[in-house]
Design a protein around this motif. Structure first.
Motif, short mmCIF file in Angstrom:
data_model
loop_
_atom_site.label_atom_id
_atom_site.label_comp_id
_atom_site.label_asym_id
_atom_site.label_seq_id
_atom_site.Cartn_x
_atom_site.Cartn_y
_atom_site.Cartn_z
N THR A 243 1.03 -1.01 0.11
CA THR A 243 0.03 -0.11 -0.21
C THR A 243 1.04 1.26 0.01
OG1 THR A 243 -0.09 0.05 2.58
CG2 THR A 243 -1.76 -1.23 1.14
N PRO B 104 -12.27 5.65 -8.43
CA PRO B 104 -12.22 5.84 -7.17
C PRO B 104 -11.35 4.65 -6.59
CG PRO B 104 -14.68 5.40 -7.95
CD PRO B 104 -13.52 5.41 -9.02
N ASN B 105 -10.74 4.90 -5.35
CA ASN B 105 -9.49 4.14 -4.85
C ASN B 105 -8.34 3.79 -5.61
OD1 ASN B 105 -11.02 3.24 -2.37
ND2 ASN B 105 -12.38 2.01 -3.61
N VAL C 62 -11.07 -4.87 -4.30
CA VAL C 62 -11.60 -3.57 -3.75
C VAL C 62 -12.40 -3.18 -5.03
CG1 VAL C 62 -11.45 -1.36 -3.26
CG2 VAL C 62 -9.53 -3.01 -2.83
N THR D 194 -16.05 -0.73 -5.99
CA THR D 194 -16.45 0.60 -5.97
C THR D 194 -17.72 0.54 -6.71
OG1 THR D 194 -14.48 1.45 -5.24
CG2 THR D 194 -16.42 3.08 -5.73
N ASN E 41 -8.69 -3.52 -8.32
CA ASN E 41 -9.64 -2.46 -8.00
C ASN E 41 -10.66 -2.57 -9.00
OD1 ASN E 41 -9.09 -0.58 -5.91
ND2 ASN E 41 -6.97 -0.93 -6.71
#
Length: 442
Positions: A99, A409-410, A189, A191, A162
């Motif tokens: 990360t 997003p993200n 992840v 969204t 993502n």
């Protein structure tokens, strides 16, 4: 306080301090010697080998031709850089999932490793088997294909996937599909968004690759402060009529067909867009235009301006249209009127309907490096390029044109580009008597 040493004593002190500094920052623990010459004398060759082996020094023998020396040195350097980068890669992979800065650094290391393996003189060819992310990206894409109608965007970065979707109930289905395909360690992840906001980059530049052009001539001061502009991607020429043209994004010229630029601190008419009779902007790569350089401006350009593309070192370089496609992980460059020279990494390549366009086409998403944007408003029309990696010829491969920007997003901002070769096909199909476009090579 002691006195400063002078003469030989001073030189020894400086040398000692330098050695300490080099030792502290020395990346490669083992040296390398390249023996250049004709080594028909076997006893001499054997003696040299015994001597360097005693000190644990790597070595190679090569004939004294320039080409062989350059080839061998290049291979040695590439291999050693690869070994060093793989050590860094192993360190960064200990973060699971990576990360923040670790994820960003790992992405760049992987991109540089991929670029090294694409080099002409690299001893092994780049294949999908040894590409760090190739197989995984392909397999993940196969899983996601069944959900393509519900996906707005997806990006695999290390072991983090993502996904942006417009379907609230799709998460469990994607998770099940990934587990079934054997991706149990993938961090997903998701969204949910109704749509992605997309902005074209022809708003809010010098001759001529990456040059600013505006739509009205109100003088030099107004030119510098004008916030409605786009980028001249490059000068090109048509071989059949020897016309000089400039390429850019078509959306930058939707309201007008004439544009102006600054040459030698004087605003001049760059030219007018060549009409495309049947281009209805149905695909992303239809968003390309050529400006026919005005006859009065052409002599000024020939005298004052560099017609070659400018590489990432600031040097004029010949260029050619790349027949290859960009892949996830590739390092690329662009020069735009707003942000100048920037370097980015290809994060996603997919075929889909995008933005205002109504037919599927290839969409390339690029992220900037070092937390800097790859492009901003004013950079529409910039050309995306790489060096050829040839030892014999310094030239550029042009892959794509910058078109717009979206925020995921993200993930963050991703610059939208389309393949330049597809864009040129659009131009040739829709402009009468235009048979080809070529970059200047001198």
């Amino acid at each position: 306080m002691g006195t400063r040493p002078t003469g030989p004593e001073e030189k020894n002190m400086i040398g000692y301090q330098s050695r300490l500094k080099l030792k502290t920052h020395n990346t490669f623990k083992v040296g390398f010697i390249l023996f250049v010459g004709e080594f028909d004398d076997e006893p001499l060759r054997a003696k040299l080998i015994r001597e360097v082996d005693t000190h644990g020094i790597l070595h190679e023998f090569v004939n004294k031709t320039r080409k062989e020396v350059i080839d061998k040195l290049t291979c040695v350097l590439e291999k050693r850089l690869t070994e060093y980068l793989k050590q860094i890669q192993e360190e960064l992979n200990r973060y699971s999932p990576p990360t923040g800065n670790a994820a960003s650094s790992l992405c760049e290391v992987n991109a540089i490793l991929r670029r090294l393996k694409q080099a002409e003189r690299y001893p092994e060819d780049l294949t999908e088997n040894d590409d760090e992310n190739g197989i995984e990206h392909l397999d993940v894409n196969r899983v996601l294909q069944r959900f393509s109608e519900s996906l707005l965007y997806h990006e695999l970065d290390g072991n983090v996937l993502n996904v942006v979707t417009n379907d609230q109930g799709i998460k469990e289905e994607i998770e099940a599909g990934l587990l079934e395909a054997g991706f149990e360690n993938l961090h997903l992840v998701i969204t949910v968004e109704d749509h992605l906001s997309i902005s074209e980059l022809s708003e809010t530049g010098e001759p001529l690759h990456g040059a600013k052009f505006v739509y009205v001539n109100e003088g030099v001061d107004a030119f510098h402060s004008n916030q409605s502009f786009a980028t001249t991607g490059s000068l090109m020429f048509t071989s059949q009529n020897h016309e000089m043209v400039a390429v850019t994004c078509r959306h930058a010229l939707e309201q007008v067909d004439t544009c102006y630029t600054l040459i030698d601190n004087e605003v001049v008419k760059l030219g007018e867009e060549m009409a495309q009779q049947n281009n209805n902007m149905e695909k992303l790569h239809d968003d390309i235009a050529v400006v026919l350089i005005d006859e009065e401006t052409r002599p000024i350009i020939s005298e004052k301006c560099e017609k070659l593309l400018i590489d990432d070192f600031g040097h004029p370089s010949p260029a050619q249209m790349s027949l290859q496609d960009l892949s996830v992980g590739d390092i690329v460059h662009k020069r735009g009127a707003k942000t100048g020279l920037t370097t980015g990494i290809v994060k996603n390549v997919e075929a889909k309907i995008y933005g205002r366009f109504v037919l599927p086409s290839t969409v390339i998403h690029i992220a900037g490096r070092d937390f800097k944007p790859f492009a901003e408003k004013g950079d529409s029309g910039s050309l995306v390029f790489q060096h050829t990696l040839s030892l014999e010829k310094d030239s550029l491969n042009v892959f794509a044109m910058v078109q717009g920007k979206t925020t995921i997003p993200n993930v963050g901002d991703r610059i939208i580009c389309f393949p330049m070769k597809k864009g040129c096909e659009t131009l040739i199909q829709n402009i009468p008597n235009l048979q080809d476009l070529q970059f200047y090579d001198s």
